[in-house]
Design a protein around this motif. Structure first.
Motif, short mmCIF file in Angstrom:
data_model
loop_
_atom_site.label_atom_id
_atom_site.label_comp_id
_atom_site.label_asym_id
_atom_site.label_seq_id
_atom_site.Cartn_x
_atom_site.Cartn_y
_atom_site.Cartn_z
N LEU A 1 0.83 -1.21 0.00
CA LEU A 1 0.00 0.00 0.00
C LEU A 1 0.86 1.27 0.00
O LEU A 1 0.52 2.25 -0.67
N ARG A 2 1.98 1.25 0.73
CA ARG A 2 2.90 2.40 0.72
C ARG A 2 3.44 2.66 -0.68
O ARG A 2 3.52 3.79 -1.13
N ALA A 3 3.83 1.59 -1.37
CA ALA A 3 4.35 1.73 -2.73
C ALA A 3 3.28 2.30 -3.66
O ALA A 3 3.58 3.16 -4.50
N ILE A 4 2.04 1.85 -3.50
CA ILE A 4 0.94 2.38 -4.31
C ILE A 4 0.75 3.87 -4.03
O ILE A 4 0.65 4.68 -4.95
N GLN A 5 0.69 4.23 -2.75
CA GLN A 5 0.46 5.63 -2.37
C GLN A 5 1.60 6.53 -2.84
O GLN A 5 1.36 7.65 -3.30
N GLN A 6 2.84 6.07 -2.72
CA GLN A 6 3.98 6.86 -3.18
C GLN A 6 3.91 7.10 -4.68
O GLN A 6 4.17 8.21 -5.15
N GLN A 7 3.53 6.08 -5.44
CA GLN A 7 3.44 6.24 -6.88
C GLN A 7 2.29 7.16 -7.25
O GLN A 7 2.41 7.99 -8.15
N ARG A 8 1.17 7.06 -6.54
CA ARG A 8 0.04 7.96 -6.81
C ARG A 8 0.44 9.41 -6.54
O ARG A 8 0.11 10.29 -7.33
N ALA A 9 1.18 9.65 -5.46
CA ALA A 9 1.62 11.00 -5.14
C ALA A 9 2.57 11.52 -6.22
O ALA A 9 2.48 12.68 -6.65
N GLU A 10 3.46 10.64 -6.68
CA GLU A 10 4.39 11.04 -7.73
C GLU A 10 3.65 11.34 -9.03
O GLU A 10 3.94 12.32 -9.71
N ASP A 11 2.67 10.49 -9.38
CA ASP A 11 1.89 10.71 -10.60
C ASP A 11 1.11 12.02 -10.52
O ASP A 11 0.99 12.75 -11.50
#
Length: 85
Positions: free
Chosen positions: A72-82
Motif C-alpha cells: 500500500l505504501r508503494a501504491i500511495q507513493q506512486q500515486r503522489a508522484e503521478d
C-alpha cells in the motif's frame, strides 16, 4: 494471480505483475523486469473505485514476501508522484 489489498479509504487494489497474462515463459518474465535492476519487476495495481491504476516497481518475491502495508505504501507513493506531474 492478482494480489488484493485494501487501503485506509476502503479502495481495494488488485495488483498483478505486468505481462503476467502473457504466460510464464522466460521471455514474458523478462518483459516485466525493470531494466538492469536485477530482481525488480513492474507491477500494475488497479483500484476498485474511481482512482486511476498505478504501475510500481517491486522485488520479484513481492507476491509472497511483501507485506500489505509495504504494498500500500508503494501504491500511495506512486500515486503522489503521478499527481505531482
Amino acid at each position: 494471480m492478482p494480489r488484493e489489498v485494501t487501503d485506509g479509504d476502503g479502495i481495494k487494489w488488485s495488483c498483478i505483475q505486468a505481462f503476467a497474462g502473457l504466460g510464464k515463459d522466460p521471455e514474458k518474465t523478462e518483459a516485466a523486469r525493470v531494466g538492469d535492476s536485477g530482481n525488480r519487476f513492474h507491477v500494475t495495481c488497479t483500484p476498485s473505485g474511481g482512482a486511476k491504476s498505478v504501475r510500481i516497481e517491486l522485488p520479484g518475491d513481492w507476491e509472497q514476501a511483501l507485506s500489505d502495508e509495504a504494498l500500500l505504501r508503494a501504491i500511495q507513493q506512486q500515486r503522489a508522484e503521478d499527481d505531482s506531474h
